[in-house]
Design a protein around this motif. Structure first.
Motif, PDB file in Angstrom:
ATOM      1  N   ASN A   7      -0.987  -9.183 -26.630  1.00 58.59           N
ATOM      2  CA  ASN A   7      -0.529 -10.453 -26.093  1.00 58.59           C
ATOM      3  C   ASN A   7      -1.495 -10.909 -25.001  1.00 58.59           C
ATOM      4  O   ASN A   7      -2.420 -10.197 -24.630  1.00 58.59           O
ATOM      5  N   VAL A   8      -1.245 -12.093 -24.476  1.00 60.98           N
ATOM      6  CA  VAL A   8      -2.078 -12.647 -23.411  1.00 60.98           C
ATOM      7  C   VAL A   8      -1.920 -11.814 -22.134  1.00 60.98           C
ATOM      8  O   VAL A   8      -0.876 -11.206 -21.901  1.00 60.98           O
ATOM      9  N   SER A   9      -2.941 -11.815 -21.315  1.00 66.55           N
ATOM     10  CA  SER A   9      -2.926 -11.002 -20.090  1.00 66.55           C
ATOM     11  C   SER A   9      -1.843 -11.451 -19.116  1.00 66.55           C
ATOM     12  O   SER A   9      -1.327 -10.636 -18.346  1.00 66.55           O
ATOM     13  N   ASN A  10      -1.485 -12.722 -19.142  1.00 66.84           N
ATOM     14  CA  ASN A  10      -0.479 -13.215 -18.195  1.00 66.84           C
ATOM     15  C   ASN A  10       0.875 -12.550 -18.366  1.00 66.84           C
ATOM     16  O   ASN A  10       1.688 -12.573 -17.455  1.00 66.84           O
ATOM     17  N   MET A  11       1.128 -11.970 -19.519  1.00 69.67           N
ATOM     18  CA  MET A  11       2.394 -11.265 -19.683  1.00 69.67           C
ATOM     19  C   MET A  11       2.487 -10.113 -18.679  1.00 69.67           C
ATOM     20  O   MET A  11       3.550  -9.837 -18.142  1.00 69.67           O
ATOM     21  N   ALA A  12       1.371  -9.457 -18.414  1.00 67.42           N
ATOM     22  CA  ALA A  12       1.359  -8.354 -17.443  1.00 67.42           C
ATOM     23  C   ALA A  12       1.149  -8.845 -16.019  1.00 67.42           C
ATOM     24  O   ALA A  12       1.531  -8.170 -15.068  1.00 67.42           O
ATOM     25  N   LEU A  13       0.544 -10.011 -15.865  1.00 63.26           N
ATOM     26  CA  LEU A  13       0.204 -10.498 -14.531  1.00 63.26           C
ATOM     27  C   LEU A  13       1.271 -11.406 -13.932  1.00 63.26           C
ATOM     28  O   LEU A  13       1.594 -11.302 -12.753  1.00 63.26           O
ATOM     29  N   GLN A  14       1.824 -12.304 -14.740  1.00 63.75           N
ATOM     30  CA  GLN A  14       2.782 -13.276 -14.217  1.00 63.75           C
ATOM     31  C   GLN A  14       4.185 -13.128 -14.791  1.00 63.75           C
ATOM     32  O   GLN A  14       5.112 -13.761 -14.305  1.00 63.75           O
ATOM     33  N   HIS A  15       4.337 -12.316 -15.815  1.00 56.80           N
ATOM     34  CA  HIS A  15       5.646 -12.150 -16.452  1.00 56.80           C
ATOM     35  C   HIS A  15       6.005 -10.668 -16.529  1.00 56.80           C
ATOM     36  O   HIS A  15       6.438 -10.167 -17.562  1.00 56.80           O
ATOM     37  N   LYS A  16       5.841  -9.988 -15.411  1.00 61.17           N
ATOM     38  CA  LYS A  16       6.074  -8.541 -15.374  1.00 61.17           C
ATOM     39  C   LYS A  16       7.515  -8.186 -15.734  1.00 61.17           C
ATOM     40  O   LYS A  16       7.753  -7.184 -16.406  1.00 61.17           O
ATOM     41  N   ASP A  17       8.465  -8.999 -15.295  1.00 60.58           N
ATOM     42  CA  ASP A  17       9.868  -8.705 -15.617  1.00 60.58           C
ATOM     43  C   ASP A  17      10.083  -8.682 -17.125  1.00 60.58           C
ATOM     44  O   ASP A  17      10.760  -7.796 -17.646  1.00 60.58           O
ATOM     45  N   THR A  18       9.513  -9.633 -17.811  1.00 60.60           N
ATOM     46  CA  THR A  18       9.637  -9.687 -19.273  1.00 60.60           C
ATOM     47  C   THR A  18       8.983  -8.460 -19.895  1.00 60.60           C
ATOM     48  O   THR A  18       9.544  -7.832 -20.793  1.00 60.60           O
ATOM     49  N   LEU A  19       7.791  -8.122 -19.416  1.00 61.33           N
ATOM     50  CA  LEU A  19       7.096  -6.957 -19.946  1.00 61.33           C
ATOM     51  C   LEU A  19       7.926  -5.690 -19.742  1.00 61.33           C
ATOM     52  O   LEU A  19       8.118  -4.909 -20.679  1.00 61.33           O
ATOM     53  N   TYR A  20       8.456  -5.490 -18.546  1.00 65.33           N
ATOM     54  CA  TYR A  20       9.207  -4.267 -18.272  1.00 65.33           C
ATOM     55  C   TYR A  20      10.534  -4.226 -19.033  1.00 65.33           C
ATOM     56  O   TYR A  20      10.976  -3.147 -19.438  1.00 65.33           O
ATOM     57  N   ARG A  21      11.155  -5.382 -19.271  1.00 61.22           N
ATOM     58  CA  ARG A  21      12.356  -5.406 -20.115  1.00 61.22           C
ATOM     59  C   ARG A  21      12.015  -5.002 -21.545  1.00 61.22           C
ATOM     60  O   ARG A  21      12.753  -4.263 -22.190  1.00 61.22           O
ATOM     61  N   LEU A  22      10.888  -5.494 -22.037  1.00 54.32           N
ATOM     62  CA  LEU A  22      10.441  -5.132 -23.387  1.00 54.32           C
ATOM     63  C   LEU A  22      10.177  -3.628 -23.488  1.00 54.32           C
ATOM     64  O   LEU A  22      10.652  -2.955 -24.408  1.00 54.32           O
ATOM     65  N   LEU A  23       9.435  -3.093 -22.534  1.00 51.84           N
ATOM     66  CA  LEU A  23       9.138  -1.658 -22.525  1.00 51.84           C
ATOM     67  C   LEU A  23      10.423  -0.829 -22.445  1.00 51.84           C
ATOM     68  O   LEU A  23      10.589   0.165 -23.161  1.00 51.84           O
ATOM     69  N   SER A  24      11.331  -1.252 -21.592  1.00 57.18           N
ATOM     70  CA  SER A  24      12.600  -0.549 -21.425  1.00 57.18           C
ATOM     71  C   SER A  24      13.430  -0.571 -22.707  1.00 57.18           C
ATOM     72  O   SER A  24      14.031   0.440 -23.087  1.00 57.18           O
ATOM     73  N   SER A  25      13.440  -1.702 -23.387  1.00 56.78           N
ATOM     74  CA  SER A  25      14.205  -1.815 -24.641  1.00 56.78           C
ATOM     75  C   SER A  25      13.678  -0.842 -25.684  1.00 56.78           C
ATOM     76  O   SER A  25      14.463  -0.185 -26.376  1.00 56.78           O
ATOM     77  N   PHE A  26      12.369  -0.743 -25.817  1.00 60.81           N
ATOM     78  CA  PHE A  26      11.799   0.190 -26.788  1.00 60.81           C
ATOM     79  C   PHE A  26      11.998   1.650 -26.365  1.00 60.81           C
ATOM     80  O   PHE A  26      12.217   2.523 -27.201  1.00 60.81           O
ATOM     81  N   THR A  27      11.940   1.905 -25.064  1.00 64.13           N
ATOM     82  CA  THR A  27      12.201   3.259 -24.574  1.00 64.13           C
ATOM     83  C   THR A  27      13.641   3.655 -24.910  1.00 64.13           C
ATOM     84  O   THR A  27      13.902   4.781 -25.361  1.00 64.13           O
ATOM     85  N   ASP A  28      14.571   2.721 -24.731  1.00 59.33           N
ATOM     86  CA  ASP A  28      15.984   2.991 -25.006  1.00 59.33           C
ATOM     87  C   ASP A  28      16.254   3.327 -26.474  1.00 59.33           C
ATOM     88  O   ASP A  28      17.208   4.054 -26.774  1.00 59.33           O
TER      89      ASP A  28
END
Length: 155
Positions: A7-28
Protein backbone atom coordinates in the motif's frame (compact mmCIF):
# COMPACT_ATOMS: atom_id res chain seq x y z
CA UNK A 1 -0.78 -19.92 4.28
CA UNK A 2 0.84 -16.53 3.96
CA UNK A 3 -0.02 -13.23 2.29
CA UNK A 4 1.63 -10.02 1.18
CA UNK A 5 -0.13 -6.65 1.05
CA UNK A 6 1.34 -3.51 -0.48
CA UNK A 7 0.00 0.00 0.00
CA UNK A 8 0.97 3.67 -0.07
CA UNK A 9 3.47 4.86 2.54
CA UNK A 10 0.94 7.24 4.09
CA UNK A 11 -0.88 4.28 5.58
CA UNK A 12 2.07 3.88 7.97
CA UNK A 13 2.81 7.59 8.29
CA UNK A 14 -0.57 9.30 8.56
CA UNK A 15 -3.02 6.44 9.13
CA UNK A 16 -1.26 4.48 11.86
CA UNK A 17 -4.51 3.69 13.67
CA UNK A 18 -5.89 2.01 10.57
CA UNK A 19 -2.67 0.09 10.05
CA UNK A 20 -2.56 -1.14 13.65
CA UNK A 21 -6.24 -2.16 13.55
CA UNK A 22 -5.51 -4.17 10.40
CA UNK A 23 -2.47 -5.84 11.97
CA UNK A 24 -4.42 -6.58 15.15
CA UNK A 25 -7.32 -8.12 13.20
CA UNK A 26 -5.00 -10.53 11.40
CA UNK A 27 -3.15 -11.34 14.62
CA UNK A 28 -6.50 -12.17 16.26
CA UNK A 29 -7.31 -14.73 13.54
CA UNK A 30 -3.97 -16.50 13.81
CA UNK A 31 -1.30 -14.69 11.79
CA UNK A 32 2.18 -13.48 12.70
CA UNK A 33 2.31 -10.01 11.21
CA UNK A 34 5.11 -7.75 10.06
CA UNK A 35 5.32 -4.53 8.09
CA UNK A 36 7.98 -2.24 6.70
CA UNK A 37 8.34 0.82 4.50
CA UNK A 38 10.63 0.07 1.56
CA UNK A 39 11.85 2.36 -1.18
CA UNK A 40 12.30 0.86 -4.65
CA UNK A 41 15.33 3.14 -5.21
CA UNK A 42 17.21 1.23 -2.48
CA UNK A 43 16.81 -1.99 -4.49
CA UNK A 44 18.23 -0.73 -7.80
CA UNK A 45 15.06 0.71 -9.36
CA UNK A 46 15.68 4.15 -10.84
CA UNK A 47 12.63 5.58 -9.11
CA UNK A 48 12.04 6.80 -5.59
CA UNK A 49 8.88 4.91 -4.72
CA UNK A 50 8.26 4.29 -1.05
CA UNK A 51 5.63 1.68 -0.31
CA UNK A 52 4.30 -0.09 2.75
CA UNK A 53 4.61 -3.89 2.72
CA UNK A 54 2.62 -6.03 5.14
CA UNK A 55 3.30 -9.74 5.50
CA UNK A 56 1.15 -12.23 7.37
CA UNK A 57 2.14 -15.86 8.02
CA UNK A 58 -0.10 -18.35 9.80
CA UNK A 59 1.14 -18.85 13.36
CA UNK A 60 0.94 -22.64 13.10
CA UNK A 61 3.65 -22.58 10.42
CA UNK A 62 6.10 -21.58 13.14
CA UNK A 63 8.09 -18.74 11.60
CA UNK A 64 8.15 -15.00 11.06
CA UNK A 65 8.93 -13.23 7.82
CA UNK A 66 12.10 -11.16 7.85
CA UNK A 67 12.24 -8.25 5.47
CA UNK A 68 15.38 -8.05 3.35
CA UNK A 69 17.90 -5.36 4.06
CA UNK A 70 18.12 -3.21 0.96
CA UNK A 71 21.48 -3.41 -0.82
CA UNK A 72 21.25 0.39 -1.31
CA UNK A 73 22.00 0.13 -5.01
CA UNK A 74 20.99 3.47 -6.51
CA UNK A 75 20.48 3.65 -10.28
CA UNK A 76 20.22 7.05 -11.88
CA UNK A 77 17.83 8.07 -14.63
CA UNK A 78 20.83 8.04 -16.97
CA UNK A 79 21.66 4.45 -16.06
CA UNK A 80 18.04 3.43 -16.66
CA UNK A 81 17.28 5.26 -19.93
CA UNK A 82 20.59 6.74 -21.06
CA UNK A 83 20.78 4.32 -24.00
CA UNK A 84 17.54 5.58 -25.56
CA UNK A 85 17.80 7.78 -28.67
CA UNK A 86 18.53 11.42 -27.99
CA UNK A 87 15.54 13.70 -27.62
CA UNK A 88 15.10 16.41 -30.24
CA UNK A 89 17.22 19.50 -29.69
CA UNK A 90 15.02 22.51 -29.11
CA UNK A 91 16.16 26.10 -29.29
CA UNK A 92 14.37 29.42 -29.22
CA UNK A 93 14.57 29.57 -33.00
CA UNK A 94 13.22 26.10 -33.71
CA UNK A 95 9.71 24.99 -33.11
CA UNK A 96 8.75 22.61 -35.82
CA UNK A 97 6.04 19.99 -35.71
CA UNK A 98 6.36 17.35 -34.57
CA UNK A 99 8.37 18.68 -31.67
CA UNK A 100 7.50 15.51 -29.78
CA UNK A 101 7.24 12.46 -32.05
CA UNK A 102 4.02 10.46 -31.68
CA UNK A 103 2.56 13.07 -29.34
CA UNK A 104 -1.16 13.65 -29.57
CA UNK A 105 -2.59 16.53 -27.60
CA UNK A 106 -5.80 15.84 -25.72
CA UNK A 107 -7.51 17.17 -22.58
CA UNK A 108 -4.92 15.54 -20.33
CA UNK A 109 -1.69 16.08 -22.22
CA UNK A 110 0.31 19.28 -22.62
CA UNK A 111 0.37 21.10 -25.92
CA UNK A 112 3.59 21.13 -27.96
CA UNK A 113 3.86 24.84 -27.10
CA UNK A 114 3.79 24.04 -23.37
CA UNK A 115 6.42 21.34 -23.82
CA UNK A 116 8.55 23.81 -25.78
CA UNK A 117 8.28 26.39 -22.98
CA UNK A 118 9.33 23.85 -20.33
CA UNK A 119 12.28 22.65 -22.41
CA UNK A 120 13.51 26.22 -22.95
CA UNK A 121 12.96 27.27 -19.31
CA UNK A 122 13.80 24.24 -17.14
CA UNK A 123 14.01 26.35 -13.98
CA UNK A 124 10.62 27.96 -14.57
CA UNK A 125 8.48 24.90 -14.02
CA UNK A 126 5.41 24.32 -11.96
CA UNK A 127 3.98 21.08 -10.67
CA UNK A 128 2.42 19.37 -13.62
CA UNK A 129 5.54 19.15 -15.77
CA UNK A 130 9.21 19.02 -14.90
CA UNK A 131 12.34 17.44 -16.26
CA UNK A 132 13.93 14.37 -14.77
CA UNK A 133 17.53 14.77 -13.61
CA UNK A 134 20.09 12.52 -15.33
CA UNK A 135 22.23 11.90 -12.23
CA UNK A 136 19.42 11.27 -9.73
CA UNK A 137 16.71 8.67 -9.30
CA UNK A 138 13.35 9.58 -10.73
CA UNK A 139 10.57 10.73 -8.43
CA UNK A 140 7.63 8.34 -8.21
CA UNK A 141 6.05 7.92 -11.62
CA UNK A 142 2.29 7.67 -11.37
CA UNK A 143 -0.06 5.90 -13.73
CA UNK A 144 -3.13 8.09 -13.48
CA UNK A 145 -3.63 10.92 -15.90
CA UNK A 146 -6.01 13.08 -13.89
CA UNK A 147 -3.41 15.14 -12.08
CA UNK A 148 0.18 13.99 -12.40
CA UNK A 149 0.48 10.98 -14.71
CA UNK A 150 2.13 13.17 -17.38
CA UNK A 151 4.29 15.11 -15.01
CA UNK A 152 7.87 14.18 -15.91
CA UNK A 153 9.81 14.93 -19.07
CA UNK A 154 12.93 13.38 -20.55
CA UNK A 155 16.04 15.04 -19.08
Amino acid sequence: MAFLLENVSNMALQHKDTLYRLLSSFTDIGYNMGFRLLNAADFGVSQSRERLFIVGIRKDLGFFFEFPEPPLIRRTVHEAIGDLPQAATVTKNTFEQPLVPNHTTNWASPSPERLHAVILNPRNQRRGMRRLQWEDVSPTLTAHIAKDGREFLHP
